[in-house]
Write a protein that holds these residues in place. Structure first.
Motif, mmCIF file in Angstrom:
data_model
loop_
_atom_site.group_PDB
_atom_site.id
_atom_site.type_symbol
_atom_site.label_atom_id
_atom_site.label_comp_id
_atom_site.label_asym_id
_atom_site.label_seq_id
_atom_site.Cartn_x
_atom_site.Cartn_y
_atom_site.Cartn_z
ATOM 1 N N UNK A 12 0.833 -1.208 0.000
ATOM 2 C CA UNK A 12 0.000 0.000 0.000
ATOM 3 C C UNK A 12 0.868 1.260 0.000
ATOM 4 N N UNK A 13 1.975 1.205 0.727
ATOM 5 C CA UNK A 13 2.858 2.373 0.779
ATOM 6 C C UNK A 13 3.518 2.623 -0.568
ATOM 7 N N UNK A 14 3.992 1.566 -1.203
ATOM 8 C CA UNK A 14 4.585 1.717 -2.532
ATOM 9 C C UNK A 14 3.555 2.265 -3.518
ATOM 10 N N UNK A 15 2.336 1.727 -3.422
ATOM 11 C CA UNK A 15 1.288 2.148 -4.350
ATOM 12 C C UNK A 15 0.937 3.622 -4.143
ATOM 13 N N UNK A 16 0.868 4.049 -2.903
ATOM 14 C CA UNK A 16 0.521 5.447 -2.632
ATOM 15 C C UNK A 16 1.655 6.393 -3.003
ATOM 16 N N UNK A 17 2.867 5.868 -3.126
ATOM 17 C CA UNK A 17 4.016 6.700 -3.476
ATOM 18 C C UNK A 17 4.231 6.779 -4.977
ATOM 19 N N UNK A 27 14.747 5.836 -4.331
ATOM 20 C CA UNK A 27 15.054 6.353 -3.000
ATOM 21 C C UNK A 27 13.814 6.928 -2.326
ATOM 22 N N UNK A 28 12.894 7.478 -3.122
ATOM 23 C CA UNK A 28 11.634 7.973 -2.563
ATOM 24 C C UNK A 28 10.817 6.808 -1.995
ATOM 25 N N UNK A 29 10.764 5.690 -2.719
ATOM 26 C CA UNK A 29 10.061 4.506 -2.223
ATOM 27 C C UNK A 29 10.742 3.980 -0.952
ATOM 28 N N UNK A 30 12.061 3.905 -0.983
ATOM 29 C CA UNK A 30 12.805 3.396 0.171
ATOM 30 C C UNK A 30 12.529 4.248 1.410
ATOM 31 N N UNK A 31 12.556 5.559 1.227
ATOM 32 C CA UNK A 31 12.326 6.467 2.336
ATOM 33 C C UNK A 31 10.896 6.330 2.871
ATOM 34 N N UNK A 32 9.911 6.147 1.961
ATOM 35 C CA UNK A 32 8.514 6.011 2.395
ATOM 36 C C UNK A 32 8.322 4.781 3.270
ATOM 37 N N UNK A 33 8.978 3.676 2.916
ATOM 38 C CA UNK A 33 8.873 2.460 3.734
ATOM 39 C C UNK A 33 9.556 2.669 5.077
ATOM 40 N N UNK A 34 10.711 3.309 5.083
ATOM 41 C CA UNK A 34 11.433 3.541 6.333
ATOM 42 C C UNK A 34 10.620 4.414 7.284
ATOM 43 N N UNK A 35 9.898 5.377 6.741
ATOM 44 C CA UNK A 35 9.137 6.293 7.588
ATOM 45 C C UNK A 35 7.936 5.637 8.267
ATOM 46 N N UNK A 36 7.499 4.484 7.762
ATOM 47 C CA UNK A 36 6.405 3.770 8.435
ATOM 48 C C UNK A 36 6.870 3.269 9.798
ATOM 49 N N UNK A 37 8.163 2.931 9.879
ATOM 50 C CA UNK A 37 8.779 2.498 11.145
ATOM 51 C C UNK A 37 8.110 1.265 11.739
ATOM 52 N N UNK A 38 7.939 0.231 10.934
ATOM 53 C CA UNK A 38 7.405 -1.034 11.443
ATOM 54 C C UNK A 38 8.514 -1.736 12.230
ATOM 55 N N UNK A 39 8.317 -2.054 13.494
ATOM 56 C CA UNK A 39 9.366 -2.709 14.281
ATOM 57 C C UNK A 39 9.803 -4.035 13.669
ATOM 58 N N UNK A 40 11.111 -4.249 13.617
ATOM 59 C CA UNK A 40 11.676 -5.470 13.044
ATOM 60 C C UNK A 40 12.943 -5.798 13.825
ATOM 61 N N UNK A 41 12.799 -6.651 14.845
ATOM 62 C CA UNK A 41 13.931 -6.996 15.700
ATOM 63 C C UNK A 41 15.022 -7.731 14.938
ATOM 64 N N UNK A 42 14.647 -8.326 13.793
ATOM 65 C CA UNK A 42 15.636 -9.066 13.023
ATOM 66 C C UNK A 42 16.472 -8.203 12.108
#
Length: 332
Positions: free
Chosen positions: A208-213, A245-260
């Protein structure tokens, strides 16, 4: 039923009208073939009862026009003729008529013909409904087969069809395209730690984030597993690098926790970019292979970054680490 009567003789027309209405049907009258045709084009009728011989447009021509019309219902057509024109019945049936009545009109014969007309038109209405339902079902199946069921993005089947169209556009119009291959970083570790259902929710949110971007005109597909493909029309490699880089930044800004993810503890993506224009001597497969190879280099270089097939040292845009949020409120 609604019945259109085309009869130029006044006495005959009145007799037919009285018989039709006495049987409980609605009667619409026309004194010529031309008037009958105009009425037929503007009013839905179940049955046409037409004199075969009329000045101007005769019953044969009227019948042919009725049969050639684009209405989505079937109209039962009955010819009126006199006894000594029995030989003309065949030509009338060949023109598309369903039945005929002889003059002078017999009310019992009319009642019989209209019973048959009612059954035939009802059957055709049912067939039209079934055909429409089948067409809708086929459309839904067509769309479903071209949509990834988890993310709602284009499927591999849709991608293959679109790539064929893209290659034709490249050859014919000399258009240029840029491909961005994206992959969720350390996704196996996320599935191992959080479970596959949580992993599916992450993929949905990333999609959804990629699509909205995306810009209008960009095309995005689930390429397989945690991998996504974005096609950008009329974009060169430099513009593709900026978009990735715009797509990459959009995913990073969601900040989904990922302990791995040892780098920053959130879900990120890596991306590879490749361009394709008509003069280049390579195939669609070669183009996507370049994007995939660039993605592999981004993974090898540390993840959460973008590489191009011509620029192995592309550096990600600087960004600060966003605050973490509870995955239960972020991923849906």
């Amino acid at each position: 039923m609604r019945i259109l009567v085309a009869e130029d003789d006044t006495a005959s027309r009145l007799i037919i009208e009285a018989a039709v209405t006495s049987l409980g049907h609605e009667c619409i009258k026309a004194i010529s073939g031309e008037e009958a045709w105009r009425l037929f084009e503007t009013v839905d009728v179940d049955v046409v009862i037409s004199d075969r011989s009329m000045p101007g447009m005769d019953g044969i021509e009227l019948c042919r026009r009725v049969r050639a019309s684009n209405k989505d219902t079937y109209t039962y057509f009955i010819f009126l003729t006199i006894f000594d024109e029995r030989a003309d019945v065949i030509s009338g049936m060949e023109a598309g008529a369903d039945d005929y009545l002889f003059k002078p009109l017999d009310a019992g014969e009319l009642k019989l013909r209209l019973h048959v007309a009612s059954r035939v038109t009802a059957l055709h209405r049912q067939l039209f409904r079934q055909a429409a339902e089948l067409e809708q079902l086929n459309r839904r199946l067509f769309d479903q087969s071209r949509t990834d069921s988890l993310t709602g993005l284009g499927s591999r089947l849709k991608l293959n069809e679109d790539l064929d169209a893209i290659y034709a556009q490249l050859e014919r119009y000399g258009r240029s395209y840029c491909a961005i291959m994206c992959d969720v970083d350390y996704f196996k570790a996320y599935n191992d730690n959080e479970g596959h259902l949580a992993g599916d929710r992450v993929l949905q949110l990333v999609a959804r984030t990629l699509l909205s971007t995306c810009r209008n005109g960009d095309q995005i597909y689930r390429y397989g597993g945690e991998e996504f493909l974005i096609l950008l029309p009329e974009q060169d490699l430099e513009a593709g690098l900026v978009a990735a880089n715009r797509f990459r930044q959009a995913i990073q800004e969601i900040a989904i926790p990922h302990d791995g993810n040892p780098a920053n503890g959130i879900v990120t993506i890596s991306a590879g970019v490749a361009s394709f224009s008509e003069p280049e001597n390579k195939s669609i497969e070669g183009w996507l292979t370049e994007a995939d190879a660039a993605l592999y280099r981004a993974k090898q270089a540390g993840r959460n970054r973008v590489e191009t097939h011509q620029q192995p040292s592309a550096v990600p845009e600087p960004s600060s680490k966003p605050s973490l949020v509870d995955i239960r409120t972020t991923v849906t």
